[in-house]
Design a protein around this motif. Structure first.
Motif, PDB file in Angstrom:
ATOM      1  N   ARG A  54      34.560  54.150  45.936  1.00 56.64           N
ATOM      2  CA  ARG A  54      35.237  53.379  45.030  1.00 56.64           C
ATOM      3  C   ARG A  54      36.596  52.869  45.826  1.00 56.64           C
ATOM      4  O   ARG A  54      37.333  53.712  46.076  1.00 56.64           O
ATOM      5  N   ALA A  59      34.907  42.567  51.089  1.00 55.81           N
ATOM      6  CA  ALA A  59      33.601  42.457  50.652  1.00 55.81           C
ATOM      7  C   ALA A  59      32.501  42.053  52.002  1.00 55.81           C
ATOM      8  O   ALA A  59      31.706  42.667  52.232  1.00 55.81           O
ATOM      9  N   GLN A  76      30.092  44.422  53.874  1.00 62.04           N
ATOM     10  CA  GLN A  76      28.699  43.745  54.308  1.00 62.04           C
ATOM     11  C   GLN A  76      28.129  43.990  55.898  1.00 62.04           C
ATOM     12  O   GLN A  76      27.134  44.490  55.980  1.00 62.04           O
ATOM     13  N   TYR A 101      28.242  47.956  51.926  1.00 49.51           N
ATOM     14  CA  TYR A 101      28.879  47.162  50.649  1.00 49.51           C
ATOM     15  C   TYR A 101      27.773  47.647  49.527  1.00 49.51           C
ATOM     16  O   TYR A 101      28.270  47.659  48.535  1.00 49.51           O
ATOM     17  N   HIS A 102      26.696  48.130  49.749  1.00 55.41           N
ATOM     18  CA  HIS A 102      25.602  48.558  48.819  1.00 55.41           C
ATOM     19  C   HIS A 102      26.260  49.918  48.082  1.00 55.41           C
ATOM     20  O   HIS A 102      25.683  50.045  47.031  1.00 55.41           O
ATOM     21  N   ARG A 103      27.023  50.673  49.185  1.00 49.46           N
ATOM     22  CA  ARG A 103      27.434  51.713  48.743  1.00 49.46           C
ATOM     23  C   ARG A 103      28.774  51.709  47.874  1.00 49.46           C
ATOM     24  O   ARG A 103      29.458  52.613  47.439  1.00 49.46           O
ATOM     25  N   CYS A 104      29.543  50.572  47.633  1.00 48.05           N
ATOM     26  CA  CYS A 104      30.921  50.388  47.148  1.00 48.05           C
ATOM     27  C   CYS A 104      30.838  49.681  45.756  1.00 48.05           C
ATOM     28  O   CYS A 104      29.969  48.958  45.500  1.00 48.05           O
ATOM     29  N   ARG A 105      31.760  50.012  45.223  1.00 46.31           N
ATOM     30  CA  ARG A 105      32.445  49.425  44.016  1.00 46.31           C
ATOM     31  C   ARG A 105      33.908  49.087  44.134  1.00 46.31           C
ATOM     32  O   ARG A 105      34.699  50.021  44.291  1.00 46.31           O
ATOM     33  N   GLU A 130      28.865  40.804  44.074  1.00 46.87           N
ATOM     34  CA  GLU A 130      27.833  41.804  43.131  1.00 46.87           C
ATOM     35  C   GLU A 130      28.531  43.095  42.861  1.00 46.87           C
ATOM     36  O   GLU A 130      28.434  43.786  41.813  1.00 46.87           O
ATOM     37  N   ASN A 131      29.210  43.538  43.733  1.00 47.57           N
ATOM     38  CA  ASN A 131      29.682  44.941  43.610  1.00 47.57           C
ATOM     39  C   ASN A 131      31.450  45.035  43.211  1.00 47.57           C
ATOM     40  O   ASN A 131      32.319  45.845  43.495  1.00 47.57           O
TER      41      ASN A 131
END
Length: 278
Positions: free
Chosen positions: A107, A123, A127, A132-136, A195-196
């Motif tokens: 986070r 971002a 990536q 990035y796919h594990r991030c918000r 996206e995130n």
């Protein structure tokens, strides 16, 4: 009857009344911003509205919501760039990313994100590091107008040459042009970068913590606050960071002389990257 005050004292009184009125009527609190830069931006607003005094500006912004929106935009400091201070991002890539790889979910809070250039930079970096796919990423600012611009992901095309140089100095590993599509005079960044990212309004001067974060970037924001407000924000950032969380500040900002200095270790002093102690 008291002795009349000089013009400087009278101007200070007018500014106090203006800021108090804006806070009480609209809820935006500029009362603890650094006075010198604040006064300069207030006079920029007075000239932009073709007015002659602080009191005239107060009358206008309290009775005209459009004027208030322009005033708010003028008082917000929106100086930013993609991969601003490239060595900060290079250090983030080399020293912070290895730590983030140990987390199943990450986070991140970009506080005072302005028009979003540094959020998209982060971002892109994440990536490339396949994180990035594990991030918000929570990107916040008090100003709705700049948040709308940030959400669009569209930036002036003429800046891309400068941003490409920043990206390369920050350790970028691809061609920067892969991240955007040129359309007339604009660069439209990939939708996948958004996206995130959660864009949301948050005012560091009055709002509280809203989550617990592994990383908080609050760069080049504190320099516009007076010591009282800086201390409030440092407390907010500390409370919002998880154990061993990472804090990134701007180059002119520091934890030294604050109550929180002893609660962090420096990961990289020159780049103002700190790690919260357990």
């Amino acid at each position: 009857m008291n002795t009349p005050k000089n013009s400087s004292e009278l101007e200070d009184i007018e500014i106090q009344l203006l800021l108090e009125g804006v806070y009480r009527y609209y809820g935006f609190d500029f009362r603890n911003y650094a006075p010198a830069s604040l006064k300069r931006r207030i006079w920029n607003a007075i000239r932009a509205e073709n007015l002659g005094s602080v009191s005239a500006l107060q009358e206008k912004v309290l009775h005209d919501a459009n004027a208030m929106e322009r005033f708010l935009l003028g008082l917000s400091v929106n100086v930013t760039a993609m991969f601003r201070d490239p060595t900060f991002y290079l250090t983030f890539r080399n020293k912070v990313v290895p730590l983030l790889r140990t987390y199943p979910f990450i986070r991140i809070w970009c506080a005072g994100c302005s028009t979003g250039e540094e959020v998209y930079s982060l971002a892109i970096l994440l990536q490339e590091e396949e994180l990035y796919h594990r991030c918000r990423i929570y990107a916040t600012d008090m100003n709705e107008m700049v948040l709308r611009k940030a959400k669009s992901g569209i930036f002036p095309l003429h800046l891309m040459q400068e941003y490409t140089q920043h990206y390369l100095k920050a350790g970028g590993i691809k061609s920067f042009s892969e991240y955007y599509t040129a359309a007339y005079d604009s660069a439209i960044f990939r939708a996948s970068l958004k996206e995130n990212i959660v864009f949301s309004q948050h005012n560091l001067a009055i709002d509280g913590s809203f989550n617990e974060f592994n990383v908080i970037l609050c760069r080049n924001v504190l320099i516009y606050f007076n010591p009282f407000l800086q201390e409030r924000v440092h407390n907010l950032l500390y409370d919002s960071l998880c154990r061993f969380g990472i804090l990134g500040l701007g180059r002119q900002e520091s934890l030294k002389t604050t109550l929180y200095e002893k609660h962090y270790e420096e990961l990289e002093n020159h780049e103002k990257i700190y790690r919260k102690l357990g």
